[in-house]
Design an enzyme around this catalytic site. Structure first.
Site, short mmCIF file in Angstrom:
data_model
loop_
_atom_site.label_atom_id
_atom_site.label_comp_id
_atom_site.label_asym_id
_atom_site.label_seq_id
_atom_site.Cartn_x
_atom_site.Cartn_y
_atom_site.Cartn_z
CG ASP A 27 -1.65 1.31 1.61
OD1 ASP A 27 -2.19 1.77 0.57
OD2 ASP A 27 -1.31 1.66 2.64
CG ASP A 29 -1.43 7.64 0.97
OD1 ASP A 29 -0.35 8.38 0.85
OD2 ASP A 29 -2.34 7.79 0.38
CG ASP A 307 -1.93 2.31 6.66
OD1 ASP A 307 -1.87 2.19 5.20
OD2 ASP A 307 -2.84 3.01 7.00
MG LIG Z 1 -2.65 3.17 3.75
#
Ligand SMILES: [Mg+2]
Length: 480
Positions: A27, A29, A307
Site C-alpha cells: 500500500d 500511504d 496499514d
Molecule cells: Mg494506507
C-alpha cells in the site's frame, strides 16, 4: 542474526515461510510513505473546519485548536452521543470521553457496560485519516457541551456533515495540493526504504504497488520519495513489477471492476485493459481475482503490506488467503517505551505475585474461621471447649482483618503502578495494544487479522528472503 530491538522486529501471528512468497505488494500511504502526522492532520483538521463555517456553523469554531495528542487509533466513536471510547478485547469500555469531559465509572456502566455492546454500532478510528476527523468531531462536541443551543443539530447530524466535508477536502484537492506543494513539510522519508526494496528484489521477490490513491497523487509522492535514490533504480517505477492505483480497497478484494490502463503520457487518460498485466505499466481499479489470474500467482504466494486493518488486511486474507503484514506506525514509539518501562512492568508483576499470595492467605483464614465456627456450633462439641473456640475465632478474625487491610493496600498500589505506567504511553488512553494489562480491542484485531505486524515496512530488511517466520502461540508476540 543481529539482536534486533523491539521496534525493528516483525511479529508473527501466523507462521510464514518467506521462501514460498513470490511477490510482495505494498500500500502507499502510511506504508511506503510516512507522513509528518502533526502537520498533515493539522492541515486536514483546518481544511475541513473551514467547510463547517462556510456551511453555516458558528464563526467561533474557527478558534478550535488541533490537538495532535488526543485521539489514537483503535478507539470507537459513539456518533449518537458524541463520545469517544477505549474498549478492551471483551468489549468492556475502559475509558470514555464526551468531548473533552471524561465519563466516570457509573456513567460508563449506565451507557455501555451494563448492557449488550455491539461494536458495529460504533465507528472505529482505524486509519490515520480518521484521527484528524475524529479530533475535529470531538472538538465540535465539546463546543456544543460548553455552548448549549448554539448548534441546533444532533451529534449524529454533526458527524454526517463532518463525513461529507472531510471527503470533499480529500476529493477537491484542498489537502493533496498543499501536501504536494510542500512535500518536505508533510512527508517523512524512511531512510531504509530503498535498501529494503532492493533487498527484496535481489532476494528474487517481485514487488508491486496497490494503492487507493489516484495516479497524479501517487506519481508525485513516489517521485519525491524514490526517484534518483539508487543508481540502478532511477525512476520510482523501476522498483515495481506491477503498479495499481485507485484500487478502491477493500472493494478490490470483493468487487469485479476491470483494470484500466493509465495512459501516463496522456494526462492519465484511462483505457480499458485486456490481457496480462504488463510489467511497469500503470493500472487503475481492477480486482483481486483478475490480478491473480493476470499475474499467474496464487494467494499464499503473495504477501501484502498495508496499514489499514479493514482496507488492506482483513479481506485480502479472508477471501484470497493473501499473507498479510500490518504496519502499525505508532508501535515504533510504543515499543521504545515498552523497553524503557520493562522494570516498571516487572515491578507490577512482582506486586501481583504478592497480591495473589495475600489473597490465598485471606482465603485460607476465611475457611479456617468457618471451620472453627462450624465446629463451635456442632452438637458434638464438648461443653468445656466453648471459650477455647471463641478465643480462637476472635484471634483468626483479627488476623483476617489485618490481612484484608494489607490486601486492599496492595490492590491500590498495583492500580497506581499500572496507571502510572499507562500514562507514560499516553496520558489519556494508555498503551495502544492494551487496556491495563489486558489486550485492547485494537490489539485483539491485530492478532486476529494480520499474519505479521511491525512498526515500519523497512523492518523487512532485517530478515532474509527465505526466512521462516514462526508464530509463538498463547502469548502476545511482542511480549517476548
Ligand atoms: Mg494506507
Amino acid at each position: 542474526m543481529q539482536k534486533l530491538k523491539k521496534h525493528q522486529k516483525i511479529y508473527v501471528n501466523r507462521s510464514i515461510n518467506m521462501a514460498s512468497i513470490r511477490s510482495l505488494g505494498f500500500d502507499m500511504d502510511h506504508t511506503l510513505v510516512l507522513y509528518n502526522r502533526v502537520n498533515f492532520e493539522n492541515l486536514a483538521f483546518h481544511e475541513t473546519l473551514k467547510k463547517f463555517i462556510a456551511n453555516g456553523y458558528p464563526e467561533e469554531l474557527a478558534s478550535l485548536k488541533f490537538d495532535p495528542n488526543f485521539v489514537i487509533r483503535g478507539l470507537l466513536v459513539d456518533r449518537e452521543r458524541g463520545n469517544l471510547l477505549k474498549v478492551d478485547a471483551h468489549k468492556y469500555v475502559k475509558v470514555a470521553f464526551h468531548g473533552h469531559m471524561k465519563l466516570d465509572k457509573a456513567a460508563r456502566s449506565e451507557l455501555y457496560n451494563s448492557r449488550g455492546f455491539k461494536a458495529d454500532d460504533f465507528l472505529t478510528v482505524d486509519t490515520f485519516f480518521a484521527l484528524s476527523e475524529t479530533q475535529l468531531y470531538i472538538e465540535i462536541v465539546d463546543y456544543m457541551r460548553r455552548n448549549p443551543g448554539k448548534i441546533q443539530k444532533t451529534f449524529t447530524e454533526v458527524y454526517k456533515d463532518l463525513r461529507e466535508w472531510i471527503d470533499l477536502s480529500h476529493q477537491d484537492g484542498s489537502i493533496k495540493t498543499k501536501v504536494l506543494m510542500e512535500p518536505s513539510k508533510y512527508i517523512v522519508r524512511d531512510p531504509h526504504l530503498v535498501d529494503t526494496l532492493v533487498k527484496l528484489i535481489d532476494g528474487g521477490k517481485k514487488i508491486f504497488l496497490l494503492t487507493n490513491s489516484d495516479w497524479a497523487y501517487t506519481n508525485s509522492v513516489m517521485t519525491y520519495l524514490l526517484d534518483n535514490q539508487h543508481e540502478e533504480f532511477q525512476q520510482w517505477q523501476d522498483y515495481f513489477e506491477y503498479i495499481i492505483v485507485s484500487a478502491g480497497k477493500p472493494n478490490f478484494f470483493t468487487g469485479t471492476n476491470p483494470f484500466y490502463e493509465v495512459m501516463t503520457e496522456q494526462d492519465g487518460l484511462l483505457k480499458l485493459h485486456r490481457g496480462p498485466l504488463v510489467p511497469k505499466n500503470v493500472y487503475h481499479g481492477g480486482n483481486a481475482i483478475l490480478f491473480e489470474k493476470l499475474t499467474m500467482q496464487k494467494g499464499d504466494q503473495i504477501l501484502y503490506c498495508g496499514d489499514h486493518i479493514y482496507g488492506d488486511i482483513m479481506r485480502s486474507k479472508e477471501l484470497f488467503n493473501w499473507r498479510t503484514l500490518l504496519v502499525v506506525e505508532e508501535l515504533y514509539d510504543d515499543f521504545k517505551k515498552t523497553e524503557k518501562l520493562q522494570p516498571e512492568l516487572e515491578k507490577i508483576m512482582e506486586a501481583i505475585t504478592v497480591e495473589e499470595d495475600l489473597q490465598a492467605q485471606v482465603q485460607a483464614l476465611r475457611s479456617n474461621i468457618s471451620n472453627q465456627e462450624r465446629r463451635h456450633k456442632s452438637k458434638h462439641r464438648a461443653k468445656q471447649d466453648e471459650s477455647k473456640f471463641l478465643v480462637r475465632i476472635a484471634e483468626l478474625q483479627a488476623e483476617l482483618k489485618g490481612k484484608e487491610e494489607t490486601l486492599e493496600t496492595q490492590h491500590k498500589a498495583i492500580k497506581e503502578l499500572i496507571s502510572t505506567r499507562e500514562k507514560q504511553f499516553h496520558p489519556v488512553w494508555g498503551e495502544l495494544m492494551r487496556t491495563s494489562l489486558e489486550k485492547s480491542r485494537f490489539g485483539k484485531q491485530i492478532e486476529s487479522y494480520a499474519c505479521l505486524y511491525t512498526s515500519r515496512m523497512s523492518a523487512l530488511r532485517h530478515y532474509s528472503c527465505s526466512e521462516k517466520l514462526r508464530s509463538y502461540r498463547d502469548v502476545m508476540p511482542h511480549d517476548l
